[in-house]
Scaffold this active site. Sequence first.
Site, PDB file in Angstrom:
ATOM      1  CE  LYS A  13      -2.124  -1.222   3.836  1.00  0.00           C
ATOM      2  NZ  LYS A  13      -1.427  -2.503   4.094  1.00  0.00           N
ATOM      3  NE  ARG A  88      -4.689  -1.450   9.915  1.00  0.00           N
ATOM      4  CZ  ARG A  88      -3.644  -0.816   9.399  1.00  0.00           C
ATOM      5  NH1 ARG A  88      -3.729   0.451   9.064  1.00  0.00           N
ATOM      6  NH2 ARG A  88      -2.514  -1.447   9.207  1.00  0.00           N
ATOM      7  NE  ARG A 127       7.070  -2.431   6.381  1.00  0.00           N
ATOM      8  CZ  ARG A 127       5.744  -2.331   6.428  1.00  0.00           C
ATOM      9  NH1 ARG A 127       5.071  -1.796   5.407  1.00  0.00           N
ATOM     10  NH2 ARG A 127       5.076  -2.783   7.478  1.00  0.00           N
ATOM     11  NE  ARG A 155       6.028  -0.210  10.496  1.00  0.00           N
ATOM     12  CZ  ARG A 155       4.882  -0.284   9.803  1.00  0.00           C
ATOM     13  NH1 ARG A 155       4.808   0.224   8.580  1.00  0.00           N
ATOM     14  NH2 ARG A 155       3.832  -0.861  10.330  1.00  0.00           N
ATOM     15  NE  ARG A 166       1.569  -4.815  11.365  1.00  0.00           N
ATOM     16  CZ  ARG A 166       2.754  -4.674  10.745  1.00  0.00           C
ATOM     17  NH1 ARG A 166       3.837  -5.230  11.265  1.00  0.00           N
ATOM     18  NH2 ARG A 166       2.843  -3.996   9.654  1.00  0.00           N
TER      19      ARG A 166
HETATM   20  P1  ADP Z   1       2.113  -1.862   3.224  1.00  0.00           P
HETATM   21  O1  ADP Z   1       2.112  -0.350   3.203  1.00  0.00           O
HETATM   22  O2  ADP Z   1       0.914  -2.448   2.530  1.00  0.00           O
HETATM   23  O3  ADP Z   1       2.301  -2.429   4.593  1.00  0.00           O
HETATM   24  P2  ADP Z   1       4.732  -1.641   1.872  1.00  0.00           P
HETATM   25  O4  ADP Z   1       4.482  -0.807   0.663  1.00  0.00           O
HETATM   26  O5  ADP Z   1       5.431  -1.016   3.011  1.00  0.00           O
HETATM   27  O6  ADP Z   1       3.345  -2.357   2.351  1.00  0.00           O
HETATM   28  O7  ADP Z   1       5.544  -2.942   1.375  1.00  0.00           O
HETATM   29  C1  ADP Z   1       5.947  -3.946   2.316  1.00  0.00           C
HETATM   30  C2  ADP Z   1       7.314  -4.499   1.900  1.00  0.00           C
HETATM   31  O8  ADP Z   1       7.170  -5.234   0.665  1.00  0.00           O
HETATM   32  C3  ADP Z   1       8.365  -3.419   1.619  1.00  0.00           C
HETATM   33  O9  ADP Z   1       9.620  -3.901   2.064  1.00  0.00           O
HETATM   34  C4  ADP Z   1       8.340  -3.244   0.101  1.00  0.00           C
HETATM   35  O10 ADP Z   1       9.607  -2.841  -0.408  1.00  0.00           O
HETATM   36  C5  ADP Z   1       7.981  -4.645  -0.367  1.00  0.00           C
HETATM   37  N1  ADP Z   1       7.150  -4.647  -1.578  1.00  0.00           N
HETATM   38  C6  ADP Z   1       6.203  -3.733  -1.958  1.00  0.00           C
HETATM   39  N2  ADP Z   1       5.651  -4.073  -3.142  1.00  0.00           N
HETATM   40  C7  ADP Z   1       6.235  -5.241  -3.527  1.00  0.00           C
HETATM   41  C8  ADP Z   1       6.092  -6.102  -4.669  1.00  0.00           C
HETATM   42  N3  ADP Z   1       5.221  -5.833  -5.643  1.00  0.00           N
HETATM   43  N4  ADP Z   1       6.864  -7.205  -4.708  1.00  0.00           N
HETATM   44  C9  ADP Z   1       7.766  -7.488  -3.716  1.00  0.00           C
HETATM   45  N5  ADP Z   1       7.943  -6.715  -2.631  1.00  0.00           N
HETATM   46  C10 ADP Z   1       7.191  -5.601  -2.522  1.00  0.00           C
HETATM   47  P1  ADP Z   2       0.836  -1.902   7.767  1.00  0.00           P
HETATM   48  O1  ADP Z   2       0.232  -1.323   6.535  1.00  0.00           O
HETATM   49  O2  ADP Z   2       2.252  -2.312   7.629  1.00  0.00           O
HETATM   50  O3  ADP Z   2      -0.013  -2.939   8.410  1.00  0.00           O
HETATM   51  P2  ADP Z   2       0.426   0.663   9.156  1.00  0.00           P
HETATM   52  O4  ADP Z   2       1.632   1.476   9.042  1.00  0.00           O
HETATM   53  O5  ADP Z   2      -0.754   1.007   8.299  1.00  0.00           O
HETATM   54  O6  ADP Z   2       0.860  -0.850   8.942  1.00  0.00           O
HETATM   55  O7  ADP Z   2      -0.079   0.626  10.668  1.00  0.00           O
HETATM   56  C1  ADP Z   2       0.801   0.347  11.732  1.00  0.00           C
HETATM   57  C2  ADP Z   2       0.027   0.219  13.031  1.00  0.00           C
HETATM   58  O8  ADP Z   2      -0.638   1.467  13.336  1.00  0.00           O
HETATM   59  C3  ADP Z   2      -1.101  -0.810  13.050  1.00  0.00           C
HETATM   60  O9  ADP Z   2      -0.618  -2.126  13.333  1.00  0.00           O
HETATM   61  C4  ADP Z   2      -1.988  -0.261  14.186  1.00  0.00           C
HETATM   62  O10 ADP Z   2      -1.404  -0.523  15.467  1.00  0.00           O
HETATM   63  C5  ADP Z   2      -1.902   1.239  13.958  1.00  0.00           C
HETATM   64  N1  ADP Z   2      -2.952   1.721  13.030  1.00  0.00           N
HETATM   65  C6  ADP Z   2      -2.755   2.307  11.809  1.00  0.00           C
HETATM   66  N2  ADP Z   2      -3.926   2.608  11.228  1.00  0.00           N
HETATM   67  C7  ADP Z   2      -4.897   2.208  12.091  1.00  0.00           C
HETATM   68  C8  ADP Z   2      -6.328   2.234  12.042  1.00  0.00           C
HETATM   69  N3  ADP Z   2      -6.994   2.731  10.983  1.00  0.00           N
HETATM   70  N4  ADP Z   2      -7.006   1.740  13.108  1.00  0.00           N
HETATM   71  C9  ADP Z   2      -6.360   1.243  14.181  1.00  0.00           C
HETATM   72  N5  ADP Z   2      -5.028   1.172  14.280  1.00  0.00           N
HETATM   73  C10 ADP Z   2      -4.279   1.657  13.243  1.00  0.00           C
END
Ligand code: ADP
Ligand code: ADP
Length: 209
Positions: A13, A88, A127, A155, A166
């Site tokens: 995302k 969420r 990541r 992180r 998660r």
């Molecule tokens: P999210 O915001 O949904 O948690 P991220 O964009 O931070 O996901 O991506 C999670 C991890 O996966 C990062 O280390 C990123 O570099 C990697 N990643 C993102 N898109 C891809 C893809 N299409 N293929 C492989 N790895 C990816």
């Molecule tokens: P990822 O996309 O890697 O799952 P985020 O960066 O979006 O993680 O979120 C990290 C953390 O922040 C979540 O695990 C939760 O603890 C908190 N968080 C983020 N967005 C929300 C939401 N909309 N509602 C509740 N908790 C949230």
Amino acid sequence: MRLIFIGPPGAGKGTQAARLVERYGIPHVSTGDMLRAAVKAGTEMGKVAEGYMTAGKLLPDEVVVGLVRERLKAPDATKGVLLDGFPRTVPQAEALDVMLTGEGISLDAVVLLEVPDDLIVSRIVGRRQDPETGEIYHLQFSPPPADILPRLVHRKDDTEEAVRTRLGSYHDQTAPIIPFYEAKGLVKRVDGVGNPDDVTARIIAALGR
Ligand code: ADP
Ligand code: ADP
């Protein structure tokens, strides 16, 4: 353009949002990024958020809804927005609906980035993020230049244990918002597996602009 990105942790995302906000000229509103900034700044909200985040648990709806309500009032978010990581839960989606309806605003699309659970753990554990540029890397899939490696951030919640929690929250609490938006005809399902450029092209094709 008003978009929501939904998908499990590690679906890509943040990676895709960074590309699309540039294309569409809209702000990237990530509740995760806002909460991490609050933790770093040591604000009251940050103190509340930290324990939940480290454990991989969702914060209470009212905390996050209040944060988003304020953010959407800022001038840069009045013409468009890409919401990443919010809503969420069904109550968050309902609260957002009330906020937007109150302003006479509608959403253009809800992009659902689909990535199977068995790929998620390796994406999350590898990541790393550059605190200076915000760029997201992956030790294997999107390797950073060697010279910036020492400054990259891993992180606290990107552990195998927290990511399992998660993923559980995603399936139990977030996935139920998909039918909520399907009933409104807004959901665009996009395959999030493969080269990130291909995923971007799929999203743009699904949005049709
Ligand atoms: P999210 O915001 O949904 O948690 P991220 O964009 O931070 O996901 O991506 C999670 C991890 O996966 C990062 O280390 C990123 O570099 C990697 N990643 C993102 N898109 C891809 C893809 N299409 N293929 C492989 N790895 C990816
Ligand atoms: P990822 O996309 O890697 O799952 P985020 O960066 O979006 O993680 O979120 C990290 C953390 O922040 C979540 O695990 C939760 O603890 C908190 N968080 C983020 N967005 C929300 C939401 N909309 N509602 C509740 N908790 C949230």
